[in-house]
Write a protein that holds these residues in place. Structure first.
Motif, PDB file in Angstrom:
ATOM      1  N   ALA A 190       0.831  -1.206   0.000  1.00 12.30           N
ATOM      2  CA  ALA A 190       0.000   0.000   0.000  1.00 12.30           C
ATOM      3  C   ALA A 190       0.864   1.254   0.000  1.00 12.30           C
ATOM      4  O   ALA A 190       1.943   1.290   0.608  1.00 12.30           O
ATOM      5  CB  ALA A 190      -0.915   0.000   1.229  1.00 12.30           C
ATOM      6  N   ASN A 191       0.379   2.287  -0.681  1.00 13.36           N
ATOM      7  CA  ASN A 191       1.069   3.576  -0.630  1.00 13.36           C
ATOM      8  C   ASN A 191       0.690   4.302   0.661  1.00 13.36           C
ATOM      9  O   ASN A 191      -0.179   3.866   1.423  1.00 13.36           O
ATOM     10  CB  ASN A 191       0.728   4.421  -1.863  1.00 13.36           C
ATOM     11  N   SER A 192       1.343   5.408   0.901  1.00  9.40           N
ATOM     12  CA  SER A 192       1.166   6.124   2.170  1.00  9.40           C
ATOM     13  C   SER A 192      -0.261   6.640   2.342  1.00  9.40           C
ATOM     14  O   SER A 192      -0.785   6.675   3.463  1.00  9.40           O
ATOM     15  CB  SER A 192       2.152   7.293   2.244  1.00  9.40           C
ATOM     16  N   ARG A 193      -0.912   7.009   1.234  1.00 10.40           N
ATOM     17  CA  ARG A 193      -2.274   7.539   1.338  1.00 10.40           C
ATOM     18  C   ARG A 193      -3.248   6.440   1.767  1.00 10.40           C
ATOM     19  O   ARG A 193      -4.075   6.641   2.667  1.00 10.40           O
ATOM     20  CB  ARG A 193      -2.699   8.129   0.001  1.00 10.40           C
ATOM     21  N   VAL A 194      -3.131   5.268   1.128  1.00  8.82           N
ATOM     22  CA  VAL A 194      -4.001   4.159   1.502  1.00  8.82           C
ATOM     23  C   VAL A 194      -3.707   3.699   2.934  1.00  8.82           C
ATOM     24  O   VAL A 194      -4.622   3.414   3.720  1.00  8.82           O
ATOM     25  CB  VAL A 194      -3.821   2.990   0.517  1.00  8.82           C
ATOM     26  N   ARG A 195      -2.444   3.646   3.275  1.00  9.30           N
ATOM     27  CA  ARG A 195      -2.056   3.208   4.621  1.00  9.30           C
ATOM     28  C   ARG A 195      -2.609   4.139   5.699  1.00  9.30           C
ATOM     29  O   ARG A 195      -3.064   3.688   6.750  1.00  9.30           O
ATOM     30  CB  ARG A 195      -0.532   3.147   4.700  1.00  9.30           C
ATOM     31  N   SER A 196      -2.591   5.430   5.453  1.00 12.87           N
ATOM     32  CA  SER A 196      -3.073   6.394   6.438  1.00 12.87           C
ATOM     33  C   SER A 196      -4.572   6.290   6.661  1.00 12.87           C
ATOM     34  O   SER A 196      -5.073   6.774   7.679  1.00 12.87           O
ATOM     35  CB  SER A 196      -2.717   7.815   5.993  1.00 12.87           C
ATOM     36  N   VAL A 197      -5.282   5.679   5.726  1.00  9.30           N
ATOM     37  CA  VAL A 197      -6.728   5.520   5.876  1.00  9.30           C
ATOM     38  C   VAL A 197      -7.079   4.131   6.405  1.00  9.30           C
ATOM     39  O   VAL A 197      -7.886   3.983   7.328  1.00  9.30           O
ATOM     40  CB  VAL A 197      -7.448   5.772   4.535  1.00  9.30           C
ATOM     41  N   VAL A 198      -6.458   3.089   5.851  1.00 10.87           N
ATOM     42  CA  VAL A 198      -6.846   1.721   6.175  1.00 10.87           C
ATOM     43  C   VAL A 198      -6.408   1.331   7.587  1.00 10.87           C
ATOM     44  O   VAL A 198      -7.185   0.712   8.332  1.00 10.87           O
ATOM     45  CB  VAL A 198      -6.264   0.745   5.134  1.00 10.87           C
ATOM     46  N   LYS A 199      -5.200   1.678   7.977  1.00  5.87           N
ATOM     47  CA  LYS A 199      -4.720   1.247   9.289  1.00  5.87           C
ATOM     48  C   LYS A 199      -5.549   1.822  10.439  1.00  5.87           C
ATOM     49  O   LYS A 199      -5.937   1.069  11.355  1.00  5.87           O
ATOM     50  CB  LYS A 199      -3.243   1.607   9.459  1.00  5.87           C
ATOM     51  N   PRO A 200      -5.885   3.115  10.442  1.00 10.42           N
ATOM     52  CA  PRO A 200      -6.774   3.592  11.525  1.00 10.42           C
ATOM     53  C   PRO A 200      -8.139   2.916  11.512  1.00 10.42           C
ATOM     54  O   PRO A 200      -8.719   2.669  12.573  1.00 10.42           O
ATOM     55  CB  PRO A 200      -6.890   5.094  11.249  1.00 10.42           C
ATOM     56  N   LEU A 201      -8.660   2.606  10.314  1.00 10.70           N
ATOM     57  CA  LEU A 201      -9.951   1.926  10.260  1.00 10.70           C
ATOM     58  C   LEU A 201      -9.868   0.528  10.872  1.00 10.70           C
ATOM     59  O   LEU A 201     -10.809   0.083  11.553  1.00 10.70           O
ATOM     60  CB  LEU A 201     -10.430   1.840   8.808  1.00 10.70           C
TER      61      LEU A 201
END
Length: 462
Positions: free
Chosen positions: A262-273
């Motif tokens: 995952a890129n940083s943008r996807v990671r910043s959204v998916v991990k908190p979810l």
């Protein structure tokens, strides 16, 4: 004055001592050429002044508060006439409650002159103890601050002394943690021994029927219960295994995707979810399991022609519990995988390995200790869960490995046994401690197995 207020006063004096100690060290260093003439930085002089001010006062306050109640109670009870000397423990508690109420003025003690006199003594001792505690604590804090003021000098080895105090504090914290663990083990062990005096160990460990119904009278039906723990541990391991079969693959694959693909943008959204799942109360998961997952499981298997599917099943509880513990696996595994040095990946790519081969043969072995720690934490969470099992799997202690049947777990039975009007020293209540001891041994064995696996793969990787 409340103890919390007194603690705040001591902390305020401690902060003031830090500021004054730091300023005094700087002031004493100015005639000598500045703070470079000090043995340590000014902050360490302030910290040592705070230590001398706060620690002795807090120690005295802690000791006083710990023994205050018992000393006052013993003095008041000793002042009672000899007719009160042979009272039972329950009767002593009642008499002491009456004395306290008389001392507070909530009940009239004119008809009980002895207790009224004891109530006056109690009120007097409480007032004297409160005044003495406040005065002694504040005086010791002020004297400690004055001692710090006099000790402060450019030659004072403030930093080594503070580091020694800090080392002692860390040692104290470690000792408290160790003795707390020992205390928990001993408290459970002693009560378990009392239980095993009534129920044989062999019947408890290897018994296949669990029915802890102890009647109040011997002539009642069910006066002799059955305390076989095998059904409880089978149910616990069954639900925990289902939960891990859900959480470990999903959690590991999520961690691999987030850390490697995952890129940083996807990671910043998916991990908190994903981590939001860990913050949902277990009772909400229980409602979801009971109202949504359990009917879905029952209707699905009945729809494909399977009979005997229970409305409360281990499968429904295990699936929802697996969803709940996904963050424990994914978050820790993600952090561990990210901590693997990129040089290992670059070396693998340089040898011609693909990305998937690098992850499987290089990254996973390097991150295995941390991954096993996350899996072990998830397993402990699954074994200790209560609410989801109560609401979705029921309370029936069935000895079965069929995930479509209702089962129960050790933690559910512990909570059930400790609720009710049963006497504390009855086998039904003491069985909860025996179950806790067995659960502790089980988790200890899981830890040993996990550490042996980690050690084996770590040696292979090294």
């Amino acid at each position: 004055m409340q103890t919390s207020t007194l603690i705040m006063i001591v902390l305020a004096l401690t902060v003031g001592a830090y500021v004054l100690g730091r300023q005094r060290s700087v002031h004493l260093a100015q005639p000598l050429g500045g703070i470079k003439r000090l043995h340590s930085l000014p902050n360490y002089y302030g910290l040592m002044a705070a230590v001398w001010t706060g620690i002795p006062a807090l120690v005295v306050l802690t000791i006083w508060s710990a023994f205050e109640s018992s000393v006052i109670t013993g003095t008041v009870l000793a002042s009672l006439p000899a007719s009160y000397a042979d009272l039972s423990e329950a009767r002593v508690g009642l008499v002491l409650s009456q004395i306290q109420n008389i001392g507070l003025g909530t009940i009239d003690g004119s008809e009980l002159p002895d207790l009224a006199q004891a109530g006056e003594l109690l009120a007097s001792l409480n007032a004297s103890s409160q005044f003495g505690k406040i005065a002694l604590t504040i005086v010791i804090a002020i004297l400690g601050g004055g001692y710090a003021w006099l000790r402060t000098s450019p030659a004072l080895r403030a930093r080594p002394q503070f580091e020694l105090v800090l080392k002692g504090f860390f040692l104290l914290c470690s000792t408290i943690a160790i003795f707390t663990t020992i205390g928990i083990i001993l408290s459970v062990l002693f009560e378990s021994i009392r239980f095993f005096q009534s129920v044989p160990v062999f019947d408890f460990v290897f018994g296949t029927k669990w029915s802890p119904q102890i009647a109040i009278r011997a002539d009642q039906v069910g006066s002799s219960g059955a305390f076989g723990a095998i059904p409880l541990f089978v149910g616990t391991l069954l639900i925990a295994a289902i939960a891990l079969l859900v959480a470990v693959p999903l959690g590991l694959m999520s961690a691999v995707y987030l850390s490697e693909y995952a890129n940083s943008r996807v990671r910043s959204v998916v991990k908190p979810l994903l981590e939001v799942l860990a913050g949902i109360p277990t009772v909400v998961y229980g409602f979801f399991a009971a109202l949504t997952m359990a009917p879905l499981v029952r209707d699905f298997f009945q729809g494909i022609g399977m009979d005997g599917v229970s409305a409360e099943s281990a499968l429904a509880a295990g699936l929802v519990m697996g969803i709940m513990i996904i963050p424990f696996v994914s978050s820790l595994s993600d952090d561990v995988i990210n901590a693997v040095p990129n040089s290992l990946r670059d070396g693998s790519y340089g040898l011609g390995a693909t990305k998937s081969e690098t992850i499987r043969q290089v990254v996973f072995p390097a991150a295995l200790p941390g991954i096993m720690g996350g899996v072990l934490l998830a397993a402990s969470r699954a074994i200790g869960e209560t609410m989801i099992v109560v609401m979705a799997a029921g309370l029936a202690a069935n000895l079965t490995v069929n995930p479509l049947q209702a089962v129960t777990t050790v933690t559910v039975q512990i909570a059930t046994l400790l609720v009710g009007d049963q006497e504390f020293d009855s086998p039904k209540t003491l069985a909860a401690f025996a179950l806790g001891l067995m659960l502790f041994i089980t988790t200890l064995l899981l830890n040993i197995v996990a550490m042996s696996i980690v050690k084996r793969f770590r040696e292979q990787y090294d």
